[in-house]
Design a protein around this motif. Structure first.
Motif, mmCIF file in Angstrom:
data_model
loop_
_atom_site.group_PDB
_atom_site.id
_atom_site.type_symbol
_atom_site.label_atom_id
_atom_site.label_comp_id
_atom_site.label_asym_id
_atom_site.label_seq_id
_atom_site.Cartn_x
_atom_site.Cartn_y
_atom_site.Cartn_z
ATOM 1 N N ILE A 1 0.796 -1.087 0.030
ATOM 2 C CA ILE A 1 0.098 -0.032 0.108
ATOM 3 C C ILE A 1 0.842 1.208 -0.081
ATOM 4 O O ILE A 1 1.609 1.318 1.080
ATOM 5 N N LEU A 2 0.880 1.929 -0.947
ATOM 6 C CA LEU A 2 1.480 3.153 -1.294
ATOM 7 C C LEU A 2 0.741 4.753 -1.108
ATOM 8 O O LEU A 2 -0.483 4.468 -1.757
ATOM 9 N N PRO A 3 1.321 5.836 -0.656
ATOM 10 C CA PRO A 3 0.434 6.972 -0.940
ATOM 11 C C PRO A 3 0.441 7.293 -2.188
ATOM 12 O O PRO A 3 1.507 7.434 -3.085
ATOM 13 N N TYR A 4 -0.593 7.821 -2.849
ATOM 14 C CA TYR A 4 -0.562 8.225 -4.354
ATOM 15 C C TYR A 4 -0.214 9.690 -4.579
ATOM 16 O O TYR A 4 -0.774 10.476 -3.935
ATOM 17 N N MET A 5 0.910 9.715 -5.077
ATOM 18 C CA MET A 5 1.595 11.055 -5.191
ATOM 19 C C MET A 5 0.957 11.901 -6.620
ATOM 20 O O MET A 5 0.995 11.120 -7.501
ATOM 21 N N GLY A 6 0.764 13.214 -6.545
ATOM 22 C CA GLY A 6 0.386 13.833 -7.781
ATOM 23 C C GLY A 6 1.699 14.157 -8.348
ATOM 24 O O GLY A 6 2.995 13.750 -8.067
ATOM 25 N N ALA A 7 1.544 14.863 -9.578
ATOM 26 C CA ALA A 7 2.650 15.146 -10.338
ATOM 27 C C ALA A 7 3.673 16.157 -9.732
ATOM 28 O O ALA A 7 4.780 16.246 -10.025
ATOM 29 N N ASP A 8 3.182 16.859 -8.553
ATOM 30 C CA ASP A 8 4.267 17.689 -7.723
ATOM 31 C C ASP A 8 4.860 17.032 -6.789
ATOM 32 O O ASP A 8 5.582 17.486 -5.888
ATOM 33 N N GLY A 9 4.623 15.562 -6.420
ATOM 34 C CA GLY A 9 5.497 14.918 -5.635
ATOM 35 C C GLY A 9 4.695 14.829 -4.189
ATOM 36 O O GLY A 9 5.301 14.480 -3.384
ATOM 37 N N LYS A 10 3.390 15.352 -4.041
ATOM 38 C CA LYS A 10 2.803 15.455 -2.915
ATOM 39 C C LYS A 10 1.481 14.624 -2.697
ATOM 40 O O LYS A 10 1.041 14.497 -3.919
ATOM 41 N N HIS A 11 1.453 14.143 -1.723
ATOM 42 C CA HIS A 11 0.144 12.921 -1.680
ATOM 43 C C HIS A 11 -1.011 13.572 -1.717
ATOM 44 O O HIS A 11 -1.320 14.708 -1.225
ATOM 45 N N GLU A 12 -2.173 13.037 -2.647
ATOM 46 C CA GLU A 12 -3.432 13.476 -2.636
ATOM 47 C C GLU A 12 -3.922 13.044 -1.673
ATOM 48 O O GLU A 12 -4.148 11.703 -1.261
ATOM 49 N N VAL A 13 -4.693 13.784 -0.746
ATOM 50 C CA VAL A 13 -5.488 13.370 0.090
ATOM 51 C C VAL A 13 -6.461 12.440 -0.222
ATOM 52 O O VAL A 13 -7.393 12.688 -1.041
ATOM 53 N N GLY A 14 -6.649 11.297 0.622
ATOM 54 C CA GLY A 14 -7.627 10.261 0.421
ATOM 55 C C GLY A 14 -7.278 9.397 -0.509
ATOM 56 O O GLY A 14 -8.078 8.494 -0.741
ATOM 57 N N ALA A 15 -6.232 9.487 -1.418
ATOM 58 C CA ALA A 15 -5.957 8.543 -2.474
ATOM 59 C C ALA A 15 -4.707 7.773 -2.176
ATOM 60 O O ALA A 15 -3.524 8.027 -1.626
ATOM 61 N N TRP A 16 -4.969 6.379 -2.130
ATOM 62 C CA TRP A 16 -3.705 5.356 -1.910
ATOM 63 C C TRP A 16 -3.634 4.415 -3.081
ATOM 64 O O TRP A 16 -4.789 4.030 -3.715
ATOM 65 N N GLU A 17 -2.606 3.911 -3.333
ATOM 66 C CA GLU A 17 -2.223 2.956 -4.176
ATOM 67 C C GLU A 17 -2.266 1.405 -3.565
ATOM 68 O O GLU A 17 -1.528 1.130 -2.753
ATOM 69 N N VAL A 18 -2.692 0.650 -4.276
ATOM 70 C CA VAL A 18 -2.707 -0.749 -3.956
ATOM 71 C C VAL A 18 -1.578 -1.470 -5.257
ATOM 72 O O VAL A 18 -1.864 -1.605 -6.298
ATOM 73 N N VAL A 19 -0.529 -1.962 -4.823
ATOM 74 C CA VAL A 19 0.491 -2.679 -5.870
ATOM 75 C C VAL A 19 0.741 -3.848 -5.467
ATOM 76 O O VAL A 19 0.759 -4.317 -4.533
ATOM 77 N N TRP A 20 0.848 -4.696 -6.576
ATOM 78 C CA TRP A 20 0.679 -6.154 -6.539
ATOM 79 C C TRP A 20 1.515 -6.728 -7.580
ATOM 80 O O TRP A 20 1.606 -5.949 -8.632
ATOM 81 N N THR A 21 2.151 -7.982 -7.479
ATOM 82 C CA THR A 21 2.853 -8.571 -8.525
ATOM 83 C C THR A 21 1.999 -9.587 -9.218
ATOM 84 O O THR A 21 1.465 -10.251 -8.302
ATOM 85 N N SER A 22 2.070 -9.936 -10.559
ATOM 86 C CA SER A 22 1.608 -10.881 -11.181
ATOM 87 C C SER A 22 2.477 -11.121 -12.337
ATOM 88 O O SER A 22 3.364 -10.667 -12.858
#
Length: 734
Positions: A196-217
């Motif tokens: 689980i990662l914080p979702y970052m905007g183009a400016d390198g700052k976290h967008e409030v309420g946005a989170w990334e789910v990252v996985w491998t397949s």
């Protein structure tokens, strides 16, 4: 060995890591090499043929038993036992070893094994009294999107009188196991090892309420999706595309991967490369704070259970609970079986990861900040799969935030192929093993520098491997980010980077970096009242004072090591997640304690005025602690004065932090403030100098009129982690 069996601990296999695949050989009957095997010395005689046949008739047999009694694995992997049966007459060797290859048809002259086990240190293995011997080894195998095969190697010198020459190979493969597969043909399509990662905007700052789910397949997954719910763990993990399921949401994911040609050098782009599969990234937006999110991936494993993670508390200065982050650097990876990962480094990382997983499961931490040197794969890319398997019990439950260190990023600029900036001129060595940031950025897609608000923390990170000198892109970004922090919402500013800006070390490279940090970046951190700075890289735990320009502005006090309203940042080094210790401390005036223990820091913002730091070792004990108090109103007032005066530049560089009228007056004049402000500042400084307790030095950057009036003005009950006012002092509650 009792009863003709050998089990036990393994010796270090560092010597085997120097074995280049091109220098391994195999008996032709195994079919493991594509090139023509070497010829025997001299003519092939009938005696030589008979000798070779006799030797090969005695080679050990390899049998694999999986968790279900056969050689198959469930989709998520499991423990297998490798049985090696040595016949009487086979000369066992102290340098014998077993390599685990994946896929099963891997060319041993092209790639290194995924795992290995040395046999020479097993009890009784080389004892000639044990003519026949059975060895049982436990291997934990994970789903790496391919099958496995075990290969037994013996010393080349053992065969030197037969068909191999001593100068041809370091070891000879003489026996293999059958392929070890998985129980279902679709196992390789499974979504595995989430983070689980914080979702970052183009400016390198976290967008409030946005989170990334990252996985491998596997790369054959062409339409990856994540399904999640805020209300139930009873998810439909295989809904038809375009359909709607009550109570849950489906989100499409983007896909990314890399190949050997995307990397900078060996071993990453040659014998260390293994297909990394596919990294899938889904962005979950508008998630409420402090909420458990249940999620799963498109179902291919019938027994799979949904994962869950909890979003951090809302950014706010006060609330019913503390905001707690776990932080560390230099983790690495290890194993819990009887094998070692190839090029294994940082074995205690297994213990650190288990404690972090426990904290994440209990909800006692709201995020994990990994300050560089992540897996120590250094070009052996298969190690990343095993790293995420080790870490997934915390990376899948709370936000996982990283920045890249030298062992992820550094490589020569002349061979740089990545799209990201080349390393700073001092760090163009080979520490990343040719990964040059590409591997880490693919597996953990985060910017090189970024910021995020988590509860009472504003977390800012830098990339120490890239230019951060004054006026650089990174320097400008850091200053702009710190300038924009709203301390009334996030009262504590936590700053982190890999190489330490303050370090007790006898190594010139460490001290040179420290000097560069102090000259170019420290003034920015001081100006914007950064609360705590954490570093790694040096494999030690170091607690420094509140320091500016190598001069202690404030030492900690009392049994809880409390920093009472420091006016410059406190610095910590926590580079002992799992890596071997770096014992090169030489002693400095700004260092309060140096010790060597594996573990992580637990950093807690209890309210707007009190922060605690604890170092938790791998035994679960608190090995060190400290606390910081602050007067938030005074900090905000000071920042407002800076904004009103237009003092947003680098100013006069790193000041000494001395408490005297001249230093204060010089700083004020340098800011171009009016005469009235100068007189007011001098009067406040005069009052502060009169009433400052022994050992407390005010900063030239920020006046602190609410400083304690004497020793013992605050007493810290560190067991309860809160601050109580004592009868001495001005009575201000914290």
């Amino acid at each position: 060995a009792q009863g003709g069996n050998a089990e036990g601990a393994f010796m270090s296999h560092n010597e085997l890591e120097r074995v280049h695949p091109a220098r391994l050989s195999a008996h032709p009957s195994l079919g493991l090499v594509r090139r023509k095997p070497p010829s025997p010395r001299g003519p092939v005689t009938q005696d030589w043929v008979l000798q070779e046949q006799a030797l090969m008739s005695l080679v050990p047999t390899l049998r694999v038993t999986g968790p279900n009694g056969d050689a198959e694995l469930p989709c998520k992997g499991g423990r297998v036992h490798l049985e090696l049966a040595f016949a009487s007459g086979w000369r066992r060797n102290a340098s014998d070893w077993v390599g685990l290859y994946s896929p099963a048809d891997a060319d041993i002259n092209t790639v290194v094994p995924v795992k290995m086990a040395s046999l020479g240190d097993l009890d009784g293995f080389v004892d000639p009294a044990n003519e026949a011997l059975n060895v049982s080894l436990a291997f934990d195998l994970i789903n790496m999107r391919a099958d496995y095969k075990f290969v037994f190697f013996t010393s080349d010198s053992w065969f030197s009188g037969a068909w191999f020459s001593d100068d041809v190979a370091e070891a000879v493969a003489v026996a293999t196991s059958p392929a070890v597969g998985f129980s279902a043909t679709n196992c390789f399509l499974a979504g595995l090892r989430p983070r689980i990662l914080p979702y970052m905007g183009a400016d390198g700052k976290h967008e409030v309420g946005a989170w990334e789910v990252v996985w491998t397949s596997n790369t054959s997954v062409t339409a990856p999706r994540v399904h999640f719910s805020l209300t139930t763990s009873d998810l439909d993990c295989d809904p038809p595309a375009g359909s709607t399921v009550a109570g849950q949401t489906s989100v499409d994911a983007s896909r990314s991967t890399f190949t050997a040609v995307d990397l900078c050098g060996p071993p990453a782009n040659s014998y260390g490369f293994r297909d990394p599969g596919q990294t899938n990234t889904a962005v979950l937006q508008n998630l409420p704070a402090d909420t458990t999110i249940h999620y799963c991936f498109d179902e291919v494993i019938s027994s799979a259970e949904p994962y869950s993670f909890t979003t951090p508390p809302e950014a706010a200065p006060d609330g019913p609970t503390s905001t707690v982050l776990a932080a560390f650097g230099d983790l690495g990876r290890g194993t819990k079986d009887q094998s070692d990962l190839w090029h294994e480094y940082g074995s205690p990382a297994v213990n650190t990861s288990a404690l972090l997983a426990k904290e994440a499961e209990q909800g006692s931490i709201h995020g994990v900040f990994h300050i560089g040197d992540i897996s120590y794969a250094v070009g052996y890319t298969a190690s990343w799969d095993y790293y995420f398997d080790m870490a997934q019990d915390f990376t899948s439950k709370v936000p996982y935030m990283i920045n890249q260190g030298n062992h992820e990023y550094d490589w020569n600029a002349s061979e740089w192929v990545a799209s990201s900036p080349a390393p700073y001129e001092w760090y163009q060595g080979h520490d990343s093993g040719g990964e040059c940031g590409v591997v880490t950025s693919t597996h953990i897609p985060m910017p090189l520098w970024w910021s995020v608000d988590i509860g009472r923390f504003h977390v800012v990170t830098m990339c120490t491997e890239v230019d951060f000198t004054e006026g650089s892109e990174q320097w400008n970004w850091i200053q702009e980010d710190l300038m924009a922090v709203n301390r009334s919402i996030t009262p504590w500013v936590l700053f982190g980077g890999h190489r330490p800006g303050y370090i007790d070390s006898s190594y010139w490279g460490d001290t040179a970096f420290m000097d560069l940090f102090i000259s170019d970046l420290e003034p920015v951190l001081v100006r914007y009242n950064v609360s705590l700075v954490i570093w790694a890289h040096n494999h030690a735990v170091q607690r420094h004072c509140a320091v500016e320009d190598k001069v202690c502005v404030l030492h900690s006090q009392g049994p809880g090591n409390e920093f009472r309203k420091p006016t410059v940042p406190v610095h910590m080094v926590i580079g002992t997640g799992g890596a071997s210790f770096t014992k090169n401390a030489a002693g400095t005036d700004f260092t309060e304690r140096v010790f060597y223990d594996w573990g992580y820091a637990r950093i807690s913002a209890h309210n707007e005025s009190f922060l605690s730091w604890e170092f938790v070792n791998i035994s679960g004990d608190v090995a060190d602690r400290m606390a910081i108090t602050q007067d938030l109103d005074a900090i905000i007032a000071s920042l407002d004065r800076q904004e009103d005066s237009g003092d947003t530049g680098n100013g006069g560089g790193g000041g000494s932090g001395g408490s005297n009228d001249a230093a204060l007056l010089g700083g004020v004049l340098g800011g171009g403030i009016s005469l009235l402000c100068i007189v007011t500042g001098a009067l406040v400084a005069w009052r502060l100098q009169l009433f400052t307790p022994k050992g407390y030095v005010a900063s030239s950057r920020l006046l602190n009129p609410s400083s304690p009036t004497g020793e013992g003005a605050w007493s810290v009950d560190t067991s309860e982690l809160h601050v109580q006012p004592s009868p001495v002092g001005d009575g201000t509650a914290v």
